[in-house]
Design an enzyme around this catalytic site. Structure first.
Site, PDB file in Angstrom:
ATOM      1  N   PRO A 357       0.777  -1.249   0.000  1.00 16.68           N
ATOM      2  CA  PRO A 357       0.000   0.000   0.000  1.00 16.68           C
ATOM      3  C   PRO A 357       0.806   1.295   0.000  1.00 16.68           C
ATOM      4  O   PRO A 357       0.861   2.022   0.996  1.00 16.68           O
ATOM      5  CB  PRO A 357      -0.835  -0.134   1.276  1.00 16.68           C
ATOM      6  CG  PRO A 357       0.030  -0.941   2.193  1.00 16.68           C
ATOM      7  CD  PRO A 357       0.763  -1.915   1.318  1.00 16.68           C
ATOM      8  N   CYS A 358       1.400   1.628  -1.143  1.00 22.70           N
ATOM      9  CA  CYS A 358       2.146   2.879  -1.251  1.00 22.70           C
ATOM     10  C   CYS A 358       1.226   4.095  -1.174  1.00 22.70           C
ATOM     11  O   CYS A 358       1.686   5.211  -0.910  1.00 22.70           O
ATOM     12  CB  CYS A 358       2.966   2.900  -2.536  1.00 22.70           C
ATOM     13  SG  CYS A 358       2.036   2.499  -4.025  1.00 22.70           S
ATOM     14  N   HIS A 359      -0.086   3.886  -1.377  1.00 25.49           N
ATOM     15  CA  HIS A 359      -1.028   5.012  -1.281  1.00 25.49           C
ATOM     16  C   HIS A 359      -1.171   5.505   0.156  1.00 25.49           C
ATOM     17  O   HIS A 359      -1.711   6.594   0.387  1.00 25.49           O
ATOM     18  CB  HIS A 359      -2.400   4.605  -1.833  1.00 25.49           C
ATOM     19  CG  HIS A 359      -3.063   3.488  -1.090  1.00 25.49           C
ATOM     20  ND1 HIS A 359      -2.737   2.159  -1.292  1.00 25.49           N
ATOM     21  CD2 HIS A 359      -4.029   3.493  -0.120  1.00 25.49           C
ATOM     22  CE1 HIS A 359      -3.476   1.405  -0.494  1.00 25.49           C
ATOM     23  NE2 HIS A 359      -4.264   2.178   0.223  1.00 25.49           N
TER      24      HIS A 359
END
Length: 397
Positions: A357-359
């Site tokens: 989850p880079c968001h």
């Protein structure tokens, strides 16, 4: 023993659908082996998850040779470690032994599954560790010989539909129309769609694939890990999945600035890892935190891999700053500091969005910064996870 169906079911399907009628006439009667022993079928199904058909067959034969008979009274004397020696993962072995104990102690009653209707039987099977809906549906079809199993989670069935009906995208709504059309003989329709997907009719091709072969430049040779692809229609845009044949290697939005062009050059193929990822995404976009993870392979430098490992520890619905990641890496490396800019580059080059989850990474002052798939996607994902957005802002262009 083969799946039991007759000319009556075939005539019914042929009357309901002209295109499927042509497929049935071209292929003829299909014989598919079944295993009517529910106990061994559940174990057989767990063994076969995430491995090739050939490996599945080899390991299952090894288990049969070792134990002789696959019964609760024999396997209860075994251990997960002994099962692991047959060639399966320890986790699978633990799932199997948990199932064996529950049956042996009467905590899971096989006859209750056999007597239940389809949905109730699926629910009961899914209560077991290691059994998801698709696996349960296959047990109903190839063990209990239920005649109306038509699985949305089966990529080969969806590919078969695409080939027969020339549809580029078989979403759930369209899939349900076919399910109603084939009811109450969805299982028999499945047999023929699997056959089509496997190339039983040579002149029937997947309309999702380009008719002209794409010439791949030498510069793309290093992207062999993006060999196969699958396209997923999410509520916020098309997502492209890629795989090396066994594990998920990329998950990016269409027009992602780093990966989508490379991903589009891969060839379509139905893989178990894609089915698992689709299941994960379906759950995620319904606003639920998935309780499992498809197998992934992250290709990158050691530094980037360290950053991506930290991304995987960020809890659902929470965010972390680039500076915090920098400090974590500095502590691990026992150095005074690590460049937040270098961390930003690693986050931006994460090939498996959403699942890794880079968001969930933001600027220290609340700046949402950028996102490979577009800032609108990042905002949508954070809102889906019910992150309080009042303290964040989008950077000015």
């Amino acid at each position: 023993m083969y799946f039991n169906y007759s000319e009556e079911e075939l005539l019914y399907l042929k009357r309901k659908d002209k295109k499927l009628a042509q497929v049935i006439d071209k292929i003829g009667y299909i014989k598919r082996e079944t295993d009517t022993d529910l106990f061994s079928s559940v174990i057989h199904a767990i063994v076969g998850q995430q491995i090739s058909t050939k490996a599945h067959r080899t390991i299952w034969q090894r288990i049969q040779n070792h134990y002789g008979q696959i019964t609760p009274s024999i396997l209860i004397k075994s251990t997960a470690q002994e099962l692991q020696k047959m060639g399966i993962s320890l986790r699978k072995a633990e799932y199997i032994m948990d199932f064996v104990r529950k049956v042996y102690l009467g905590q899971f009653v096989l006859s209750d599954v056999q007597k239940a209707d389809d949905e109730e039987a699926i629910t009961k099977l899914c209560s077991l560790k290691g059994i998801g809906r698709w696996t349960a549906e296959m047990i109903l079809l190839f063990c209990l010989e239920r005649k109306n199993i038509f699985s949305f989670d089966d990529l080969a069935i969806r590919r078969g539909l695409s080939m027969v009906y020339h549809r580029k995208n078989i979403d759930r709504n369209l899939f349900e129309k076919y399910r109603k059309r084939f009811n109450p003989y969805g299982s028999i329709a499945s047999l023929y769609l699997w056959a089509v997907s496997s190339g039983a009719i040579p002149d029937m091709v997947d309309c999702r694939e380009n008719k002209k072969a794409v010439k791949i430049k030498k510069s793309t040779a290093s992207f062999e890990y993006m060999k196969y692809k699958y396209e997923y229609s999410s509520p916020i845009g098309k997502i492209i999945l890629t795989s090396d044949g066994e594990k998920l290697t990329a998950l990016c939005f269409d027009f992602d600035r780093y990966f989508s062009a490379k991903a589009k050059m891969a060839q379509y193929k139905d893989l178990e890892v894609f089915a698992q990822t689709v299941k994960w995404l379906d759950m995620y976009f319904k606003g639920k935190e998935p309780n499992f993870m498809p197998p992934i392979h992250l290709e990158g430098t050691e530094f980037r891999k360290r950053v991506w490992e930290i991304l995987q520890t960020i809890p659902y619905g929470k965010v972390i700053s680039y500076g915090e990641i920098s400090r974590k890496i500095a502590e691990k490396r026992k150095v005074p500091r690590v460049s937040a800019q270098a961390v930003g580059g690693a986050v931006g080059h994460n090939p498996i969005s959403i699942i890794v989850p880079c968001h969930r990474v933001v600027g220290v002052n609340g700046n949402l910064t950028g996102y490979g798939g577009g800032l609108d996607k990042k905002i949508a994902l954070l809102k889906l996870e019910k992150v309080d957005m009042k303290n964040f802002f989008a950077p000015k262009k």
